[in-house]
Design a protein around this motif. Structure first.
Motif, PDB file in Angstrom:
ATOM      1  N   PHE A 138       0.827  -1.202   0.000  1.00 25.14           N
ATOM      2  CA  PHE A 138       0.000   0.000   0.000  1.00 25.14           C
ATOM      3  C   PHE A 138       0.864   1.256   0.000  1.00 25.14           C
ATOM      4  CE2 PHE A 138      -2.577   3.431   1.564  1.00 25.14           C
ATOM      5  CZ  PHE A 138      -3.829   3.191   1.024  1.00 25.14           C
ATOM      6  N   GLN A 152      -9.867  -1.991   3.537  1.00 22.60           N
ATOM      7  CA  GLN A 152      -9.289  -2.123   2.198  1.00 22.60           C
ATOM      8  C   GLN A 152      -9.428  -3.566   1.696  1.00 22.60           C
ATOM      9  OE1 GLN A 152      -7.483   0.068   0.027  1.00 22.60           O
ATOM     10  NE2 GLN A 152      -8.157   1.774   1.330  1.00 22.60           N
ATOM     11  N   TRP A 207     -11.342  -4.869  -1.689  1.00 23.17           N
ATOM     12  CA  TRP A 207     -10.635  -5.552  -2.773  1.00 23.17           C
ATOM     13  C   TRP A 207     -11.072  -6.998  -2.924  1.00 23.17           C
ATOM     14  CZ3 TRP A 207      -9.098  -2.734  -6.413  1.00 23.17           C
ATOM     15  CH2 TRP A 207      -8.665  -1.434  -6.173  1.00 23.17           C
ATOM     16  N   LYS A 262      -5.749   2.594  -5.218  1.00 26.08           N
ATOM     17  CA  LYS A 262      -5.999   2.522  -3.778  1.00 26.08           C
ATOM     18  C   LYS A 262      -7.289   3.289  -3.497  1.00 26.08           C
ATOM     19  CE  LYS A 262      -1.025   2.743  -2.807  1.00 26.08           C
ATOM     20  NZ  LYS A 262      -0.476   2.561  -4.134  1.00 26.08           N
ATOM     21  N   PRO A 299      -8.952   5.601   2.038  1.00 30.39           N
ATOM     22  CA  PRO A 299      -9.243   5.061   3.374  1.00 30.39           C
ATOM     23  C   PRO A 299     -10.346   5.834   4.095  1.00 30.39           C
ATOM     24  CG  PRO A 299      -6.884   5.169   3.034  1.00 30.39           C
ATOM     25  CD  PRO A 299      -7.527   5.882   1.874  1.00 30.39           C
TER      26      PRO A 299
END
Length: 187
Positions: A72, A155, A159, A173, A176
């Motif tokens: 990440f 996350q 995913w 990404k 968050p």
């Protein structure tokens, strides 16, 4: 300074500003591909999440995306933070969850009229959401982004649902803060 309204606007300066920018904020409109070519970080807003069924047309083999803290925070020069649109079901009076989008026809819709026919309202990202993801990218680039174990769990949940959708880049990404503020979409 509003560049778009200034006397200095030119094709040359348009590209020069992109080249000199720290990162790009915008939609998947083509200009993001220029920034990707220039190896500049990108913040994509109003991403339309798609059905897994649509992903089958792109690629049969599912990629093995390993989400780790190391991966990440690894800077690649092609890093992309994004925030998706939300889809509101007028009949149920609630937002579609990510699983519902990934596993239903609502994730196959492209045209505004089709959304209306199905009673789905597309909710674009708010100013606060855009500000938050932009701050995350800035902190990421400065090495100051801090995430909790809960952030990584969120996350991973995202995913696990959409790993086939973003096969063309392992550098995507999801914001968050977007996941923290929309946990109900992961259920």
């Amino acid at each position: 300074f509003d560049y778009s309204q200034g006397d200095y606007k030119s094709d040359y300066l348009d590209v020069y500003l992109l080249l000199k920018s720290k990162f790009f904020i915008g939609t998947e409109s083509g200009l993001d591909k220029v920034m990707n070519f220039l190896r500049k970080p990108i913040v994509l807003i109003n991403i339309q999440l798609r059905s897994i069924e649509r992903g089958k047309f792109k690629r049969e083999k599912k990629p093995d995306i390993e989400l780790s803290k190391k991966k990440f925070f690894e800077f690649t020069g092609e890093d992309i933070f994004f925030i998706p649109q939300k889809l509101y079901c007028e009949k149920k009076k609630r937002f579609y969850t990510f699983k519902e989008i990934a596993n239903s026809n609502v994730g196959l819709i492209i045209k505004d009229n089709d959304f209306k026919k199905m009673g789905v309202k597309v909710i674009n990202n708010s100013v606060d959401e855009i500000r938050d993801v932009s701050n995350e990218m800035n902190n990421f680039l400065d090495g100051k982004l801090e995430l909790s174990e809960d952030d990584f769990d969120l996350q991973k949940k995202f995913w696990d649902i959409f790993k086939n959708e973003f096969f063309y880049s392992e550098n995507y990404k999801i914001s968050p803060s977007f996941l923290r503020n929309n946990k109900e979409l992961l259920s």
